[in-house]
Design an enzyme around this catalytic site. Structure first.
Site, PDB file in Angstrom:
ATOM      1  CE1 TYR A   1     -12.003  -4.851   6.179  1.00  0.00           C
ATOM      2  CE2 TYR A   1     -10.024  -4.241   7.245  1.00  0.00           C
ATOM      3  CZ  TYR A   1     -10.781  -3.942   6.397  1.00  0.00           C
ATOM      4  OH  TYR A   1     -11.040  -2.767   6.023  1.00  0.00           O
TER       5      TYR A   1
ATOM      6  CD  GLN B   1      -2.945  -1.064   2.494  1.00  0.00           C
ATOM      7  OE1 GLN B   1      -2.868  -0.267   3.311  1.00  0.00           O
ATOM      8  NE2 GLN B   1      -3.733  -2.143   2.492  1.00  0.00           N
TER       9      GLN B   1
ATOM     10  CG  HIS C   1      -3.870   0.667   7.418  1.00  0.00           C
ATOM     11  ND1 HIS C   1      -4.362   0.477   8.706  1.00  0.00           N
ATOM     12  CD2 HIS C   1      -4.206  -0.032   6.625  1.00  0.00           C
ATOM     13  CE1 HIS C   1      -5.752  -0.266   8.191  1.00  0.00           C
ATOM     14  NE2 HIS C   1      -5.356  -0.683   6.785  1.00  0.00           N
TER      15      HIS C   1
ATOM     16  CE1 TYR D   1     -13.751  13.581  15.946  1.00  0.00           C
ATOM     17  CE2 TYR D   1     -11.617  14.101  16.451  1.00  0.00           C
ATOM     18  CZ  TYR D   1     -12.833  14.366  16.113  1.00  0.00           C
ATOM     19  OH  TYR D   1     -13.342  15.778  16.196  1.00  0.00           O
TER      20      TYR D   1
END
Length: 399
Positions: free
Chosen positions: A291, A112, A177, A280
């Site tokens: 997952y 990624q 990520h 948050y």
């Protein structure tokens, strides 16, 4: 320069036929991944479905792109775009695609990682100043999100005097990520979104204000100096907010505030309006599940001291970049939030009333993994599809 390829114009009907899309807006009929979880307030998820009754034309401006990721319009109507494989390119207003631009820092392109977002100065016509975010190779094979800036040469071939101005801390042995979106706040600061690097051991660092994993930071765009406001003793001074998972969409809203969209776990993508010094939740409070199945941590969706998302998706859309529509071509959409849907394979549109979502539509279903959404100066909507044969697509009302 790569030989010029004329832009390809597809009507919405033809594009739907080619892609096998369906116009039916049935996404709220899909069962949730976490059926036992309940929203904290009415309208926090599964907003009423808006009619997909706007006919759209698509024009492929450039194709053959290698997982394009970020996009920024230049004053002459051309576009800078990034390819995750580590390439920064220019796309002319006529669709001509440049060779990769030189002068970039070392980039880790595994998994990624790669070259991520790109942003340009408001005074680019005078300064030619450009910013990029990317996965930076660090010590011992570790990587981290980083931001660099330089000036684009007059011939558009090289990023000159490039320097890294900010690095995520600590680096981690992970290739997932990274975040990462670059957003100017209109008040002299640059927001940078980061991810928490995915691996279980790194997750708790989203809650640790002495790191910049799973954070939104605010820095001086020229020097990288901290401009955050964590309000927590011992916190890194660039931190703006924390408790994020993997923020890959962010924009300044019509209200002048930062809005973000976070890749959640299975059934937990979320829209936020982060405020300085707020937490948050990730991973101690989140919607969705692992997952592989099973709860995240203790399975809490609400924890005292953490903020609730304005909206969440279960099942997820796998959000890309986002923008607020402010153009003239779609007057009924002004103020709406446009989001790239990677898993949704669509342009996701949210109607808003203040900070509440009042309706959702998914346009161009089946177009591909929509990574980036921008509004051109003429009001057209520009999309990037994150694929081996990625495309830059211009979307306008059907004629």
């Amino acid at each position: 320069m790569i030989p010029f390829r004329p832009a390809i114009r597809l009507t919405a009907a033809a594009a739907a036929l080619i892609a096998g899309t369906a116009s039916a807006q049935d996404f709220n009929a899909a069962p949730p991944n976490a059926p036992d979880q309940q929203p904290a307030f009415e309208g926090q998820t599964r907003a009423p479905v808006l009619a997909d009754d706007v006919a759209l034309d698509q024009t492929v401006i450039a194709d053959g792109l290698d997982h394009p990721w970020g996009l920024a319009e230049l004053p002459d109507g051309s576009w800078l775009l990034t390819e995750r494989a580590g390439n920064l390119r220019l796309v002319g207003a006529d669709g001509a695609l440049s060779d990769p631009i030189g002068g970039l820092p070392d980039i880790d392109t595994r998994d990624q990682g790669g070259l991520l977002d790109v942003a340009v100065a408001d005074d680019f016509a005078q300064t030619r100043r450009v910013w990029i975010s990317f996965a930076q190779p660090r010590e011992g094979g570790k990587t981290a999100t980083a931001v660099a800036t330089g000036t684009l040469s007059a011939d558009g071939a090289t990023l000159e005097d490039t320097k890294v101005i900010w690095q995520q801390q600590p680096a981690w042995d992970s290739t997932k990520h990274y975040g990462s979106v670059l957003v100017f706040d209109g008040d002299g600061g640059l927001f940078v979104t980061t991810g928490e690097r995915s691996v279980i051991d790194a997750r708790p660092l989203s809650q640790n204000a002495t790191t910049t994993l799973g954070k939104i930071v605010r820095i001086d765009p020229q020097t990288g100096a901290p401009m955050g406001d964590p309000g927590v003793e011992g916190a890194l001074p660039e931190i703006w907010s924390w408790g994020h998972r993997n923020v890959q969409g962010a924009a300044i809203g019509p209200d002048g505030a930062l809005w973000t969209i976070d890749h959640g776990p299975k059934g937990g993508d979320e829209l936020n309006r982060p405020q300085a010094g707020r937490n948050y939740g990730w991973p101690i409070a989140t919607y969705g599940i692992e997952y592989a199945g099973g709860p995240i941590g203790e399975g809490n969706t609400q924890v005292e001291g953490t903020e609730q998302p304005l909206y969440y998706w279960d099942p997820v859309i796998a959000p890309g970049q986002m923008t607020f529509y402010d153009g003239d071509l779609f007057p009924d959409w002004r103020g709406d939030l446009l989001i790239g849907g990677l898993q949704a394979g669509a342009l996701v549109r949210l109607e808003l009333d203040g900070d509440r979502v009042t309706g959702e539509a998914r346009h161009l279903q089946g177009i591909g993994r929509v990574r980036e959404v921008e509004v051109a100066r003429d009001g057209a909507i520009m999309l990037l599809t994150d694929e081996d044969d990625g495309k830059l697509i211009r979307v306008t009302p059907a004629q």
